[in-house]
Design a protein around this motif. Structure first.
Motif, short mmCIF file in Angstrom:
data_model
loop_
_atom_site.label_atom_id
_atom_site.label_comp_id
_atom_site.label_asym_id
_atom_site.label_seq_id
_atom_site.Cartn_x
_atom_site.Cartn_y
_atom_site.Cartn_z
N PHE A 71 4.62 -3.98 17.23
CA PHE A 71 6.01 -3.63 17.04
C PHE A 71 6.91 -4.85 16.89
O PHE A 71 8.11 -4.72 16.93
CB PHE A 71 6.51 -2.77 18.20
CG PHE A 71 5.95 -1.37 18.18
CD1 PHE A 71 5.86 -0.66 17.01
CD2 PHE A 71 5.53 -0.77 19.35
CE1 PHE A 71 5.36 0.64 16.99
CE2 PHE A 71 5.04 0.52 19.35
CZ PHE A 71 4.96 1.22 18.18
N ASN A 72 6.33 -6.01 16.75
CA ASN A 72 7.14 -7.21 16.66
C ASN A 72 7.15 -7.81 15.25
O ASN A 72 7.60 -8.93 15.07
CB ASN A 72 6.71 -8.24 17.69
CG ASN A 72 5.25 -8.64 17.52
OD1 ASN A 72 4.57 -8.14 16.63
ND2 ASN A 72 4.78 -9.51 18.38
N VAL A 73 6.65 -7.07 14.26
CA VAL A 73 6.60 -7.53 12.88
C VAL A 73 7.20 -6.46 11.98
O VAL A 73 6.90 -5.27 12.11
CB VAL A 73 5.13 -7.81 12.45
CG1 VAL A 73 5.06 -8.20 10.99
CG2 VAL A 73 4.51 -8.88 13.32
N PHE A 74 8.06 -6.87 11.04
CA PHE A 74 8.65 -5.93 10.08
C PHE A 74 7.55 -5.34 9.20
O PHE A 74 6.63 -6.04 8.79
CB PHE A 74 9.68 -6.63 9.20
CG PHE A 74 10.18 -5.76 8.08
CD1 PHE A 74 11.16 -4.81 8.31
CD2 PHE A 74 9.63 -5.85 6.81
CE1 PHE A 74 11.60 -3.98 7.29
CE2 PHE A 74 10.07 -5.03 5.78
CZ PHE A 74 11.06 -4.10 6.02
N THR A 75 7.67 -4.06 8.90
CA THR A 75 6.75 -3.43 7.96
C THR A 75 7.50 -2.33 7.21
O THR A 75 8.48 -1.78 7.72
CB THR A 75 5.51 -2.85 8.67
OG1 THR A 75 4.58 -2.39 7.70
CG2 THR A 75 5.86 -1.72 9.61
N SER A 76 7.03 -2.02 6.01
CA SER A 76 7.58 -0.89 5.27
C SER A 76 6.50 -0.36 4.34
O SER A 76 5.54 -1.07 4.02
CB SER A 76 8.83 -1.29 4.47
OG SER A 76 8.47 -2.12 3.39
N THR A 77 6.64 0.88 3.94
CA THR A 77 5.70 1.49 3.00
C THR A 77 6.42 2.58 2.23
O THR A 77 7.44 3.09 2.69
CB THR A 77 4.46 2.07 3.74
OG1 THR A 77 3.49 2.46 2.78
CG2 THR A 77 4.81 3.24 4.62
N ASN A 78 5.91 2.93 1.09
CA ASN A 78 6.46 4.03 0.31
C ASN A 78 5.54 5.23 0.45
O ASN A 78 4.33 5.12 0.25
CB ASN A 78 6.56 3.65 -1.18
CG ASN A 78 7.66 2.65 -1.42
OD1 ASN A 78 8.72 2.73 -0.81
ND2 ASN A 78 7.41 1.70 -2.29
N PHE A 79 6.14 6.37 0.78
CA PHE A 79 5.37 7.60 0.92
C PHE A 79 4.95 8.10 -0.46
O PHE A 79 5.73 8.11 -1.40
CB PHE A 79 6.21 8.67 1.63
CG PHE A 79 5.59 10.03 1.57
CD1 PHE A 79 4.47 10.33 2.32
CD2 PHE A 79 6.12 11.01 0.75
CE1 PHE A 79 3.89 11.58 2.26
CE2 PHE A 79 5.56 12.27 0.70
CZ PHE A 79 4.44 12.55 1.45
N SER A 80 3.71 8.51 -0.56
CA SER A 80 3.20 9.11 -1.79
C SER A 80 2.36 10.33 -1.43
O SER A 80 1.33 10.19 -0.76
CB SER A 80 2.34 8.13 -2.57
OG SER A 80 1.72 8.79 -3.65
N PRO A 81 2.77 11.53 -1.84
CA PRO A 81 1.98 12.72 -1.50
C PRO A 81 0.58 12.70 -2.10
O PRO A 81 -0.28 13.46 -1.69
CB PRO A 81 2.81 13.88 -2.05
CG PRO A 81 3.81 13.28 -2.96
CD PRO A 81 3.97 11.83 -2.60
N THR A 82 0.32 11.80 -3.04
CA THR A 82 -1.02 11.69 -3.61
C THR A 82 -1.97 10.92 -2.69
O THR A 82 -3.16 10.87 -2.95
CB THR A 82 -0.99 11.00 -4.98
OG1 THR A 82 -0.53 9.65 -4.81
CG2 THR A 82 -0.09 11.73 -5.95
N LYS A 83 -1.43 10.33 -1.62
CA LYS A 83 -2.25 9.50 -0.74
C LYS A 83 -2.51 10.13 0.63
O LYS A 83 -2.84 9.44 1.58
CB LYS A 83 -1.62 8.12 -0.59
CG LYS A 83 -1.61 7.36 -1.90
CD LYS A 83 -1.09 5.96 -1.72
CE LYS A 83 -1.13 5.22 -3.05
NZ LYS A 83 -0.57 3.88 -2.94
N TYR A 84 -2.34 11.45 0.75
CA TYR A 84 -2.73 12.12 1.97
C TYR A 84 -4.23 11.98 2.16
O TYR A 84 -4.99 11.99 1.19
CB TYR A 84 -2.41 13.61 1.91
CG TYR A 84 -0.98 13.99 2.25
CD1 TYR A 84 -0.49 13.86 3.54
CD2 TYR A 84 -0.12 14.51 1.28
CE1 TYR A 84 0.81 14.23 3.86
CE2 TYR A 84 1.17 14.88 1.58
CZ TYR A 84 1.62 14.74 2.88
OH TYR A 84 2.90 15.11 3.19
#
Length: 119
Positions: free
Chosen positions: A1-14
């Motif tokens: 929890f001490n590092v920035f992270t982000s991701t883009n949701f894609s319903p094709t990647k369930y």
């Protein structure tokens, strides 16, 4: 929890969960099946998930449909917090459901400055 992270949701990647009709998009995960995780979970209509215990609590927001368990039916827009040690057996009726869930992120000792915030 001490590092920035982000991701883009894609319903094709369930990816499939251990329960038929329940799929997950892993936003953040540390561990295997009982993991510290932030996940978008998609329940197909009439799907179920076996009864399980939340050893580190659970928080979720219903994004679509209605999430159900033995404690009630929770429609789109509902926030639910299940405390450490709680157990339930989720199921979904005909409308299906999508939730964003955070698992294993509660501590027994909440510490200083943790009074509830109401907005």
């Amino acid at each position: 929890f001490n590092v920035f992270t982000s991701t883009n949701f894609s319903p094709t990647k369930y990816i499939p969960s251990p329960s038929n009709g329940v799929n997950r998009f892993l936003l953040d995960r540390i561990g295997t099946e009982q993991a510290r995780a932030t996940t978008i979970v998609q329940f197909a209509p009439h799907s179920t998930f076996p009864k399980h215990t939340h050893i580190g609590g659970e928080e979720f927001v219903v994004l679509e449909g209605t999430f159900c368990d033995e404690y009630g039916s929770f429609p789109k827009g509902t926030y639910v917090r299940n405390p450490i040690g709680s157990a339930h057996a989720p199921y979904v009726e005909g409308d299906g459901c999508v939730i964003m869930v955070k698992l294993l992120q509660m501590a027994d000792d909440v510490g200083e400055g943790t009074a509830p915030l109401y907005v």
